[in-house]
Design an enzyme around this catalytic site. Sequence first.
Site, PDB file in Angstrom:
ATOM      1  N   ASN A   1      41.714 -44.462   9.329  1.00  0.00           N
ATOM      2  CA  ASN A   1      40.321 -44.001   9.337  1.00  0.00           C
ATOM      3  C   ASN A   1      40.082 -43.304   8.007  1.00  0.00           C
ATOM      4  O   ASN A   1      40.578 -42.198   7.784  1.00  0.00           O
ATOM      5  CB  ASN A   1      40.113 -43.036  10.515  1.00  0.00           C
ATOM      6  CG  ASN A   1      38.784 -42.314  10.442  1.00  0.00           C
ATOM      7  OD1 ASN A   1      37.872 -42.740   9.733  1.00  0.00           O
ATOM      8  ND2 ASN A   1      38.666 -41.212  11.176  1.00  0.00           N
TER       9      ASN A   1
ATOM     10  N   LYS B   1      37.359 -42.146   6.803  1.00  0.00           N
ATOM     11  CA  LYS B   1      36.300 -41.124   6.814  1.00  0.00           C
ATOM     12  C   LYS B   1      35.374 -41.367   5.620  1.00  0.00           C
ATOM     13  O   LYS B   1      35.146 -42.513   5.258  1.00  0.00           O
ATOM     14  CB  LYS B   1      36.908 -39.717   6.843  1.00  0.00           C
ATOM     15  CG  LYS B   1      37.977 -39.610   7.945  1.00  0.00           C
ATOM     16  CD  LYS B   1      38.463 -38.216   8.180  1.00  0.00           C
ATOM     17  CE  LYS B   1      39.500 -38.244   9.302  1.00  0.00           C
ATOM     18  NZ  LYS B   1      39.949 -36.918   9.705  1.00  0.00           N
TER      19      LYS B   1
ATOM     20  N   HIS C   1      34.567 -39.934  17.347  1.00  0.00           N
ATOM     21  CA  HIS C   1      35.560 -39.159  16.599  1.00  0.00           C
ATOM     22  C   HIS C   1      35.149 -37.683  16.643  1.00  0.00           C
ATOM     23  O   HIS C   1      33.963 -37.371  16.647  1.00  0.00           O
ATOM     24  CB  HIS C   1      35.625 -39.658  15.151  1.00  0.00           C
ATOM     25  CG  HIS C   1      36.735 -39.016  14.378  1.00  0.00           C
ATOM     26  ND1 HIS C   1      36.612 -37.755  13.843  1.00  0.00           N
ATOM     27  CD2 HIS C   1      37.988 -39.437  14.084  1.00  0.00           C
ATOM     28  CE1 HIS C   1      37.753 -37.443  13.241  1.00  0.00           C
ATOM     29  NE2 HIS C   1      38.606 -38.438  13.375  1.00  0.00           N
TER      30      HIS C   1
ATOM     31  N   GLU D   1      34.938 -35.451  14.532  1.00  0.00           N
ATOM     32  CA  GLU D   1      34.005 -35.016  13.484  1.00  0.00           C
ATOM     33  C   GLU D   1      32.583 -35.433  13.822  1.00  0.00           C
ATOM     34  O   GLU D   1      31.618 -34.728  13.502  1.00  0.00           O
ATOM     35  CB  GLU D   1      34.463 -35.582  12.125  1.00  0.00           C
ATOM     36  CG  GLU D   1      35.727 -34.864  11.642  1.00  0.00           C
ATOM     37  CD  GLU D   1      36.656 -35.719  10.806  1.00  0.00           C
ATOM     38  OE1 GLU D   1      36.242 -36.761  10.275  1.00  0.00           O
ATOM     39  OE2 GLU D   1      37.845 -35.333  10.700  1.00  0.00           O
TER      40      GLU D   1
ATOM     41  N   GLU E   1      43.233 -37.572  20.032  1.00  0.00           N
ATOM     42  CA  GLU E   1      43.341 -36.804  18.791  1.00  0.00           C
ATOM     43  C   GLU E   1      43.017 -35.340  19.071  1.00  0.00           C
ATOM     44  O   GLU E   1      41.838 -34.971  19.149  1.00  0.00           O
ATOM     45  CB  GLU E   1      42.359 -37.342  17.750  1.00  0.00           C
ATOM     46  CG  GLU E   1      42.609 -38.784  17.361  1.00  0.00           C
ATOM     47  CD  GLU E   1      42.044 -39.082  15.983  1.00  0.00           C
ATOM     48  OE1 GLU E   1      42.829 -39.499  15.122  1.00  0.00           O
ATOM     49  OE2 GLU E   1      40.839 -38.882  15.758  1.00  0.00           O
TER      50      GLU E   1
ATOM     51  N   GLY F   1      44.010 -33.342  10.202  1.00  0.00           N
ATOM     52  CA  GLY F   1      43.946 -32.875   8.815  1.00  0.00           C
ATOM     53  C   GLY F   1      44.596 -31.519   8.588  1.00  0.00           C
ATOM     54  O   GLY F   1      44.387 -30.884   7.561  1.00  0.00           O
TER      55      GLY F   1
ATOM     56  N   SER G   1      47.319 -35.765  11.936  1.00  0.00           N
ATOM     57  CA  SER G   1      48.419 -35.478  11.000  1.00  0.00           C
ATOM     58  C   SER G   1      49.610 -36.424  11.131  1.00  0.00           C
ATOM     59  O   SER G   1      50.770 -36.018  10.954  1.00  0.00           O
ATOM     60  CB  SER G   1      48.872 -34.008  11.136  1.00  0.00           C
ATOM     61  OG  SER G   1      47.812 -33.141  10.764  1.00  0.00           O
TER      62      SER G   1
END
Length: 256
Positions: free
Chosen positions: A11, A13, A97, A99, A167, A173, A213
């Site tokens: 991904n 992003k 996702h 985000e 996730e 991250g 991660s």
Amino acid sequence: MALRRPLLMGNWKMNKTVAETRAFAEALARETSALDASADYAVCPPFTALSLAKVVFPTRVAVGAQNVHEAASGAFTGEIAAAMLKELGVTYVLIGHSERRQYFHETDAACGRKVAAVQAAGMIPVLCVGENEAERDAGETEAVVERQTEAGLAEAAEGSAIVIAYEPVWAIGTGKTPTPADAEAVIAHIRAVVERVKSVDFAASVRILYGGSVKPENIRSFTDQPNIDGALVGGASLQPESFVAMAVAMTGGEVE
Ligand code: PGA
């Protein structure tokens, strides 16, 4: 139990221009022999690079999109419909996702409608679920993934493929991860939820990925777990070398 093919999905992003996507593809093309045929591979570039990615990625690496609008067309400035993605040869579409949920206020119900729109267009939704740090600290992990999974599957077509990605938000991250055993326990719980709302057979065949991660050094510890069928990877998917290293590790090779 039905055989589940491992899936490694990158991904990107909001990273990589068209030129950078081309450079990635050229480097990847030199390594395609390292992508073992026993697994599936995909990368999700930004919308602007999807049509190029479809042309320049090795055929073994499918193209995914990072988002979609639930409506078929209409007055939704700045949005992209499922048929537009399908036309470009997109195979997978990320839905919900963290985000998107956090910064763009996507609701569980909207995720359910997006899943239906993606399946209706003949693509495979990748429904992302996961608890944030406060929810984890409050012991709500199972309840959160259960709520998100149920809502995400609410309008899913019977028999149509879907991938789920677990996730934990606090692992994205950050360099922090759950232990493989903890990720396995949550993913087994997600599979039980799928079994309850769909069927035993469907739950046995649905691929559930771990994300957060993931890197070449730790991917195998997750994908070796019986319920973890692959990985959704952000940062470590941006370099062709680490994407290939993860593919090799996931399919049983030695990481250099
Ligand atoms: P990360 O991101 O691998 O950079 O932690 C994962 C994701 O957001 O899908």
